[in-house]
Design an enzyme around this catalytic site. Structure first.
Site, short mmCIF file in Angstrom:
data_model
loop_
_atom_site.label_atom_id
_atom_site.label_comp_id
_atom_site.label_asym_id
_atom_site.label_seq_id
_atom_site.Cartn_x
_atom_site.Cartn_y
_atom_site.Cartn_z
N ARG A 29 31.67 11.77 8.03
CA ARG A 29 30.28 12.14 7.73
C ARG A 29 29.41 11.54 8.82
O ARG A 29 29.19 10.34 8.87
CB ARG A 29 29.90 11.61 6.34
CG ARG A 29 28.40 11.56 6.10
CD ARG A 29 28.04 11.28 4.66
NE ARG A 29 28.58 10.05 4.10
CZ ARG A 29 28.04 8.84 4.21
NH1 ARG A 29 26.96 8.66 4.94
NH2 ARG A 29 28.59 7.80 3.63
N HIS A 73 24.55 9.52 3.65
CA HIS A 73 25.13 10.06 2.41
C HIS A 73 24.20 11.11 1.83
O HIS A 73 24.62 12.21 1.46
CB HIS A 73 25.36 8.94 1.41
CG HIS A 73 25.83 9.40 0.07
ND1 HIS A 73 27.09 9.90 -0.15
CD2 HIS A 73 25.20 9.44 -1.12
CE1 HIS A 73 27.22 10.24 -1.42
NE2 HIS A 73 26.09 9.99 -2.02
N TYR A 129 25.03 -0.26 6.60
CA TYR A 129 26.41 -0.60 6.29
C TYR A 129 27.42 -0.08 7.31
O TYR A 129 28.62 -0.34 7.18
CB TYR A 129 26.78 -0.06 4.89
CG TYR A 129 26.57 1.42 4.71
CD1 TYR A 129 27.51 2.36 5.13
CD2 TYR A 129 25.41 1.91 4.09
CE1 TYR A 129 27.31 3.72 4.97
CE2 TYR A 129 25.20 3.27 3.92
CZ TYR A 129 26.16 4.17 4.35
OH TYR A 129 25.95 5.53 4.19
#
Length: 382
Positions: A272, A276, A285
């Protein structure tokens, strides 16, 4: 985790067996790999697949942009995964069913959902989640892994009715494999040999949780062994490999002669690129350079290089594609924004009888609408 490490070996020091390495058809430069067989796609289908992947990439960019302007609600980007989405839907027959997650925009569109219908629910149109007539696509699922046992149930129903020429394709993420629904769905699929294919889009992150924290299994594909079903790992950034593997799995799932159906778990190893959702900040992160290595294997660039080398694509054809794509997406946005929805619907169907506190909130909203109208931007976004 590097792209090459995930494609070539596991997180442990044990080498990956030959049959565990992700299947590839094209290398990152768009060359047909030695001993790789070309999928049964015609030249026109190959070019069409490329255009659909390109449309998906551009749709993603426009959707993120209009979300930032407040014109749609939270959106789940798909860039990096659109090649796998398009390829898997190309393998479906019209009568097969697709069970998507909230990220499978391109998979839904290729299997028949209009572009505008992808946007309407994000503008609060309740009816936007209805399954279009003649389109075998279930509404997207927000709870993780909810669709897995439901897809298995539909496939089981097909088998009980003797519809073994029908299959169900269910998308899920790597995070879904940590849910009980995943276990229950695949366990039943294995016990009853239902005509289903489960595509796990292993994009390396379940929101902020990395793949290595999801499971101690060396691969996601190997989880299928516990359920007695077949599995395969595939390079999810290689559209031709994704089509080939999915097509083979669907053929195994279906058995028009009435024999046993064979469900499959496909682990698509991909990435990805972005957040998100538009409510997420992956820089918190994730290493900022992590995506760059994966982008070297980009599905759009990879297929483009292959088509140019095969003489199926040139700058003139691409220019015509770009014009069609921009027109389709602009028309879809216009249609979605013209769709009428009543904000009062958010207060309906919550309770049998509307409580006073909800009625007060509705009245407050009505007062604001009367004061400011239904366009708080006063047309500045037109």
């Amino acid at each position: 985790m590097s792209a090459q490490k995930e494609l070539d070996q596991h997180e442990t020091s044990r080498p990956v067996a030959a049959d565990e390495r992700p299947i590839q058809v094209l290398d990152e430069d768009g060359n047909l790999l030695p001993n790789a067989a070309m999928p049964d796609l015609s030249p026109d289908e190959l070019v069409s697949m490329y255009e659909d992947i390109k449309l998906a990439r551009r749709f993603d960019q426009r959707a993120i942009s209009i979300q930032r302007q407040g014109r749609i609600a939270t959106y789940a980007p798909m860039t990096g995964q659109e090649g796998a989405q398009v390829a898997t839907s190309y393998a479906l027959d019209d009568h097969d069913w697709l069970f998507p997650t909230y990220r499978e925009h391109a998979a839904k569109h290729v299997h028949g959902v209009p572009l505008a219908s992808l946007l309407k629910p994000l503008r609060g149109l309740r009816e936007g989640y209805a399954v279009p007539d003649g389109v075998n696509v279930m509404p997207e699922y927000i709870p993780i892994a909810t669709q897995v046992p439901q897809a298995m149930g539909m496939a089981w129903g097909h088998k009980l009715q003797g519809k073994t020429d029908h299959a169900v394709l269910c998308h899920l993420g790597d995070g879904a494999t940590s849910e009980g629904d995943f276990h229950e769905g695949l366990n039943f699929a294995g016990v009853f040999d239902v005509p289903a294919v489960f595509v796990c889009n292993n994009n390396q992150w379940a929101i902020s949780v990395p793949r290595e924290r999801q499971t101690a299994s060396e691969t996601i594909a190997q989880k299928a062994q516990a359920y007695g079903i077949e599995s395969v790992r595939v390079d999810g950034l290689d559209p031709l490999a994704m089509y080939q593997v999915t097509n083979e799995a669907l053929n195994k799932a279906k058995n028009p002669s009435g024999g046993e159906c064979r469900p499959t778990l496909i682990e698509a190893v991909l990435y990805r690129y972005g957040a998100h959702t538009t409510a997420d900040d992956p820089s918190v992160y994730r290493d900022g350079d992590e995506a760059d290595e994966w982008k070297d294997k980009d599905p759009l660039d990879r297929l483009q290089k292959f088509l140019y080398k095969e003489g199926l694509l040139d700058e003139h054809i691409e220019a015509e594609m770009d014009e069609r794509i921009e027109s389709k997406i602009s028309d879809a946005i216009t249609e979605a924004e013209r769709a009428e929805s009543d904000p009062n619907q958010i207060f309906e169907y919550v309770y049998d009888e509307m409580p006073d506190r909800l009625r007060e909130q509705r009245d407050e909203l009505d007062a604001l609408r009367e004061k400011y109208g239904d366009d708080p931007f006063n047309g500045v976004l037109e």
